[in-house]
Design a protein around this motif. Structure first.
Motif, PDB file in Angstrom:
ATOM      1  N   SER A  97      51.264 -17.543  68.725  1.00 11.88           N
ATOM      2  CA  SER A  97      51.041 -18.890  69.255  1.00 11.88           C
ATOM      3  C   SER A  97      52.190 -19.787  68.821  1.00 11.88           C
ATOM      4  O   SER A  97      53.090 -19.360  68.091  1.00 11.88           O
ATOM      5  N   ARG A  98      52.166 -21.038  69.261  1.00  9.54           N
ATOM      6  CA  ARG A  98      53.249 -21.968  68.901  1.00  9.54           C
ATOM      7  C   ARG A  98      53.354 -22.175  67.403  1.00  9.54           C
ATOM      8  O   ARG A  98      54.438 -22.373  66.866  1.00  9.54           O
ATOM      9  N   SER A  99      52.219 -22.121  66.712  1.00  9.20           N
ATOM     10  CA  SER A  99      52.215 -22.421  65.275  1.00  9.20           C
ATOM     11  C   SER A  99      52.140 -21.176  64.399  1.00  9.20           C
ATOM     12  O   SER A  99      52.145 -21.284  63.171  1.00  9.20           O
ATOM     13  N   ARG A 100      52.077 -19.973  65.022  1.00  8.87           N
ATOM     14  CA  ARG A 100      51.872 -18.769  64.199  1.00  8.87           C
ATOM     15  C   ARG A 100      52.471 -17.549  64.894  1.00  8.87           C
ATOM     16  O   ARG A 100      52.228 -17.312  66.068  1.00  8.87           O
ATOM     17  N   ASP A 101      53.277 -16.787  64.133  1.00  7.70           N
ATOM     18  CA  ASP A 101      53.854 -15.548  64.653  1.00  7.70           C
ATOM     19  C   ASP A 101      53.455 -14.364  63.777  1.00  7.70           C
ATOM     20  O   ASP A 101      54.160 -13.365  63.718  1.00  7.70           O
ATOM     21  N   PHE A 102      52.321 -14.503  63.112  1.00  7.30           N
ATOM     22  CA  PHE A 102      51.897 -13.472  62.166  1.00  7.30           C
ATOM     23  C   PHE A 102      50.394 -13.225  62.288  1.00  7.30           C
ATOM     24  O   PHE A 102      49.654 -14.020  62.893  1.00  7.30           O
ATOM     25  N   VAL A 103      49.958 -12.107  61.728  1.00  9.39           N
ATOM     26  CA  VAL A 103      48.542 -11.836  61.480  1.00  9.39           C
ATOM     27  C   VAL A 103      48.387 -11.768  59.964  1.00  9.39           C
ATOM     28  O   VAL A 103      49.383 -11.784  59.231  1.00  9.39           O
ATOM     29  N   ILE A 104      47.145 -11.701  59.478  1.00 12.72           N
ATOM     30  CA  ILE A 104      46.956 -11.687  58.023  1.00 12.72           C
ATOM     31  C   ILE A 104      46.343 -10.356  57.583  1.00 12.72           C
ATOM     32  O   ILE A 104      45.562  -9.738  58.301  1.00 12.72           O
ATOM     33  N   SER A 105      46.714  -9.935  56.369  1.00 10.98           N
ATOM     34  CA  SER A 105      46.130  -8.734  55.777  1.00 10.98           C
ATOM     35  C   SER A 105      44.931  -9.133  54.931  1.00 10.98           C
ATOM     36  O   SER A 105      44.667 -10.329  54.711  1.00 10.98           O
ATOM     37  N   ASN A 106      44.183  -8.142  54.422  1.00  8.05           N
ATOM     38  CA  ASN A 106      42.964  -8.469  53.675  1.00  8.05           C
ATOM     39  C   ASN A 106      43.248  -9.123  52.329  1.00  8.05           C
ATOM     40  O   ASN A 106      42.332  -9.661  51.696  1.00  8.05           O
ATOM     41  N   ASP A 107      44.506  -9.104  51.865  1.00  6.77           N
ATOM     42  CA  ASP A 107      44.846  -9.802  50.623  1.00  6.77           C
ATOM     43  C   ASP A 107      45.479 -11.168  50.887  1.00  6.77           C
ATOM     44  O   ASP A 107      46.028 -11.805  49.984  1.00  6.77           O
ATOM     45  N   GLY A 108      45.407 -11.616  52.154  1.00  6.80           N
ATOM     46  CA  GLY A 108      45.868 -12.958  52.495  1.00  6.80           C
ATOM     47  C   GLY A 108      47.335 -13.066  52.840  1.00  6.80           C
ATOM     48  O   GLY A 108      47.832 -14.166  53.111  1.00  6.80           O
ATOM     49  N   LYS A 109      48.061 -11.958  52.875  1.00  7.49           N
ATOM     50  CA  LYS A 109      49.485 -12.014  53.190  1.00  7.49           C
ATOM     51  C   LYS A 109      49.713 -12.132  54.701  1.00  7.49           C
ATOM     52  O   LYS A 109      48.930 -11.628  55.493  1.00  7.49           O
ATOM     53  N   VAL A 131      51.656 -11.082  57.932  1.00  7.81           N
ATOM     54  CA  VAL A 131      52.386  -9.911  58.433  1.00  7.81           C
ATOM     55  C   VAL A 131      52.907 -10.244  59.830  1.00  7.81           C
ATOM     56  O   VAL A 131      52.113 -10.544  60.735  1.00  7.81           O
ATOM     57  N   PRO A 132      54.230 -10.232  60.035  1.00  7.86           N
ATOM     58  CA  PRO A 132      54.781 -10.589  61.352  1.00  7.86           C
ATOM     59  C   PRO A 132      54.219  -9.695  62.457  1.00  7.86           C
ATOM     60  O   PRO A 132      54.093  -8.474  62.274  1.00  7.86           O
ATOM     61  N   VAL A 133      53.899 -10.294  63.587  1.00  5.36           N
ATOM     62  CA  VAL A 133      53.396  -9.539  64.730  1.00  5.36           C
ATOM     63  C   VAL A 133      54.423  -8.505  65.173  1.00  5.36           C
ATOM     64  O   VAL A 133      54.063  -7.416  65.647  1.00  5.36           O
ATOM     65  N   SER A 134      55.697  -8.797  64.963  1.00  6.36           N
ATOM     66  CA  SER A 134      56.760  -7.867  65.373  1.00  6.36           C
ATOM     67  C   SER A 134      56.617  -6.509  64.700  1.00  6.36           C
ATOM     68  O   SER A 134      57.066  -5.490  65.245  1.00  6.36           O
ATOM     69  N   GLU A 135      55.974  -6.444  63.519  1.00  6.70           N
ATOM     70  CA  GLU A 135      55.785  -5.167  62.825  1.00  6.70           C
ATOM     71  C   GLU A 135      54.764  -4.269  63.523  1.00  6.70           C
ATOM     72  O   GLU A 135      54.685  -3.071  63.233  1.00  6.70           O
ATOM     73  N   LEU A 136      53.960  -4.844  64.440  1.00  9.59           N
ATOM     74  CA  LEU A 136      52.945  -4.065  65.154  1.00  9.59           C
ATOM     75  C   LEU A 136      53.448  -3.553  66.493  1.00  9.59           C
ATOM     76  O   LEU A 136      52.791  -2.724  67.129  1.00  9.59           O
ATOM     77  N   GLU A 137      54.605  -4.058  66.933  1.00  4.62           N
ATOM     78  CA  GLU A 137      55.133  -3.656  68.237  1.00  4.62           C
ATOM     79  C   GLU A 137      55.468  -2.172  68.245  1.00  4.62           C
ATOM     80  O   GLU A 137      55.931  -1.615  67.243  1.00  4.62           O
ATOM     81  N   GLY A 138      55.200  -1.531  69.381  1.00  2.00           N
ATOM     82  CA  GLY A 138      55.444  -0.094  69.495  1.00  2.00           C
ATOM     83  C   GLY A 138      54.277   0.760  69.044  1.00  2.00           C
ATOM     84  O   GLY A 138      54.319   1.986  69.153  1.00  2.00           O
ATOM     85  N   LYS A 139      53.208   0.128  68.536  1.00  3.19           N
ATOM     86  CA  LYS A 139      52.012   0.849  68.111  1.00  3.19           C
ATOM     87  C   LYS A 139      50.891   0.646  69.126  1.00  3.19           C
ATOM     88  O   LYS A 139      50.916  -0.283  69.932  1.00  3.19           O
ATOM     89  N   ILE A 140      49.912   1.537  69.084  1.00  5.28           N
ATOM     90  CA  ILE A 140      48.674   1.313  69.817  1.00  5.28           C
ATOM     91  C   ILE A 140      47.810   0.405  68.959  1.00  5.28           C
ATOM     92  O   ILE A 140      47.547   0.704  67.787  1.00  5.28           O
ATOM     93  N   VAL A 141      47.410  -0.736  69.517  1.00  6.40           N
ATOM     94  CA  VAL A 141      46.695  -1.752  68.738  1.00  6.40           C
ATOM     95  C   VAL A 141      45.314  -2.002  69.333  1.00  6.40           C
ATOM     96  O   VAL A 141      45.181  -2.186  70.551  1.00  6.40           O
ATOM     97  N   GLY A 142      44.322  -1.987  68.479  1.00  7.91           N
ATOM     98  CA  GLY A 142      42.966  -2.328  68.890  1.00  7.91           C
ATOM     99  C   GLY A 142      42.641  -3.754  68.485  1.00  7.91           C
ATOM    100  O   GLY A 142      42.736  -4.107  67.306  1.00  7.91           O
ATOM    101  N   LEU A 143      42.308  -4.599  69.452  1.00 11.20           N
ATOM    102  CA  LEU A 143      41.890  -5.973  69.164  1.00 11.20           C
ATOM    103  C   LEU A 143      40.367  -5.963  69.027  1.00 11.20           C
ATOM    104  O   LEU A 143      39.645  -5.751  70.008  1.00 11.20           O
ATOM    105  N   TYR A 144      39.897  -6.172  67.808  1.00 10.62           N
ATOM    106  CA  TYR A 144      38.484  -6.024  67.487  1.00 10.62           C
ATOM    107  C   TYR A 144      37.800  -7.392  67.484  1.00 10.62           C
ATOM    108  O   TYR A 144      37.875  -8.129  66.512  1.00 10.62           O
ATOM    109  N   PHE A 145      37.163  -7.744  68.616  1.00  7.50           N
ATOM    110  CA  PHE A 145      36.384  -8.981  68.686  1.00  7.50           C
ATOM    111  C   PHE A 145      35.083  -8.754  67.927  1.00  7.50           C
ATOM    112  O   PHE A 145      34.262  -7.909  68.319  1.00  7.50           O
TER     113      PHE A 145
END
Length: 479
Positions: free
Chosen positions: A84-96, A98-112
């Motif tokens: 989004s405009r204000s965020r280019d990352f996701v968070i890990s379970n320890d609060g860090k 993680v850039p979305v770019s690190e997930l590119e090229g993987k199969i990703v499951g979006l868990y609603f």
């Protein structure tokens, strides 16, 4: 509410506005422009779908938003979905972060997911098992939670034990993604391919049924699984679905163990039910009645209760009113049977034939409509019932007039459920003389007896009235 209102006491004004905008249901949101003219009478739908982005809620704005979404689908990538405009990352379970770019090229499951919702609570361990197996196999698979929680503490408590990533709770992108992927049920696991395109809009059910075998969740894989399921169904026997390890029995009264082998060759109903479920308690007397009638004419028939009760006491109380067998309370076979037969609600009644093949998963509806007469619940039997209904009505007039409903003629009609306006008794899956315009029903018995008494020449004009049938309140049948 931070806005204005018509005073409650000003009923005339409220009625005038209702009439002016033809309000037939609430909530209703009519959008007026600066000139006082209607911009849209679909404000509720626009707000639900687009929120503040829908402003000023004009048809032109809605079209612009729809065009933007269509363009986004055509040019979809992991970044257009998650950044989004204000965020280019996701968070890990320890609060860090993680850039979305690190997930590119993987199969990703979006868990609603909603961490306090029971179905999500049940699904998460199954997803975790699949995730860990895929990671152990070296697969490039990742999960990102799209959290629907309002309670941050509940979410954090749930997320801290998860090995995957998440959007921040309360992130504005959550609602946008729910709209974008047309979220309609929970849990939902959307699969995004390595190229950033959507592979599947929801594989939660596939994971529940097939586990890691559903990977990589492509249409080709699902077609392969369908063929596997067909082969499994073709080879199905009563023992293959009811025997698991040393669990090769069902129980009768007092906990008596009855070997599954004793039931082979019989017609079996698997009765998924629970004491806490009001529809289950309402259906039970109907099933008990049908059971006794069927057993009286064919002893090669049995019912097995598969409980969703919450404790042993409820199970015992409910089972005490049943004349058939059951799986023991808490038996692990219940979960595999629920998956196999896709049990999404109870009561559910699955009919298994003498060979162990599934006859129908809709036996509850058949018992409700036809009672014991539906046995053995096969397509052939249903065709026979249909023929019996057609035979029953031979000689009855297609239309008749009734003193109880002088406005219109009544038409002979097949009606699933109704209450006779003549005798006030219910009718189910039978014939009725019916006025659609007035929603008026008469049992054939009520209509024809009246017709016989008031029309001396009815037989000559309309054919012989149908005698030798009985109406038991549920359906009119030949005696």
């Amino acid at each position: 509410m931070p806005w204005l209102a018509i005073p409650f006491f000003d009923k005339k004004a409220r009625d005038r506005v209702d009439k002016l905008f033809k309000v037939i249901g609430i909530p209703c949101l009519v959008i007026l422009g600066e000139d006082g003219k209607v911009l849209s009478d679909s404000g509720v739908e626009i707000i639900k779908e687009y929120g503040v982005d829908g402003y000023p809620f004009t048809p032109e704005k809605v079209k612009e938003l729809k065009d933007q979404e269509e363009a986004a689908r055509r040019n979809q990538s992991l970044k257009t979905i998650l950044v989004s405009r204000s965020r280019d990352f996701v968070i890990s379970n320890d609060g860090k972060n993680v850039p979305v770019s690190e997930l590119e090229g993987k199969i990703v499951g979006l868990y609603f997911s909603l961490s306090v919702y029971n179905r999500c609570v049940d699904f998460t361990p199954k997803l975790l098992e699949v995730y860990e197996k895929l990671k152990a196999n070296g697969e490039s698979f990742q999960v990102v939670v799209i959290p629907l929680d309002d309670d941050e503490e509940s979410f954090k408590q749930d997320f801290k034990s998860m090995p995957w990533f998440s959007l921040p709770i309360g992130d504005k992108n959550v609602e946008k993604l729910a709209r974008y992927f047309e979220l309609s049920t929970l849990p939902t696991l959307v699969i995004i391919g390595a190229d950033g395109k959507t592979i599947s809009k929801n594989v939660a059910e596939a994971i529940e049924e097939h586990g890691v075998l559903a990977y990589p969740f492509t249409p080709e894989k699902f077609a392969e699984l369908i063929e596997i399921e067909k082969a499994k169904e073709k080879a199905q026997t009563l023992e293959s679905i009811l025997v698991s390890g040393d669990r090769n029995f069902v129980i009768g009264k007092g906990g008596t163990e009855i070997p599954v082998s004793d039931l082979v060759g019989k017609n079996i109903l698997l009765y998924f039910s629970a004491h806490w479920c009001p529809p289950c308690r309402a259906f039970l007397p109907k099933l008990v009645e049908a059971y006794h009638k069927i057993k009286a004419k064919d002893d090669a028939f049995e019912v097995i209760f598969i409980s969703s009760d919450k404790d042993q006491g409820d199970f015992d109380e409910f089972f005490s009113g049943m004349p058939w067998f059951a799986l023991p309370f808490g038996d692990l076979r219940k979960a595999s049977l629920s998956r196999r037969f896709k049990v999404r609600g109870i009561p559910m009644l699955v009919a298994i034939g003498p060979t162990g093949q599934t006859v129908t998963k809709e036996a509850r509806d058949l018992v409700m409509q036809h009672g014991a007469n539906a046995y053995p619940f096969t397509e052939e039997r249903l065709k026979e019932i249909e023929a019996e209904f057609e035979e029953m009505a031979k000689g009855w007039p297609e239309k008749l007039k009734s003193a109880q409903h002088e406005e219109h003629e009544l038409t002979l009609s097949r009606r699933k459920k109704y209450v006779c306006d003549g005798c006030n008794k219910p009718g189910e899956e039978g014939w009725s003389f019916y006025c659609e315009e007035c929603d008026f029903d008469l049992h054939p018995k009520c209509a024809l007896e009246e017709d016989k008494g008031t029309e001396s020449d009815a037989k000559e004009e309309q054919g012989p009235s149908k005698e030798g049938f009985r109406c038991d309140g549920d359906v009119c049948k030949k005696a």
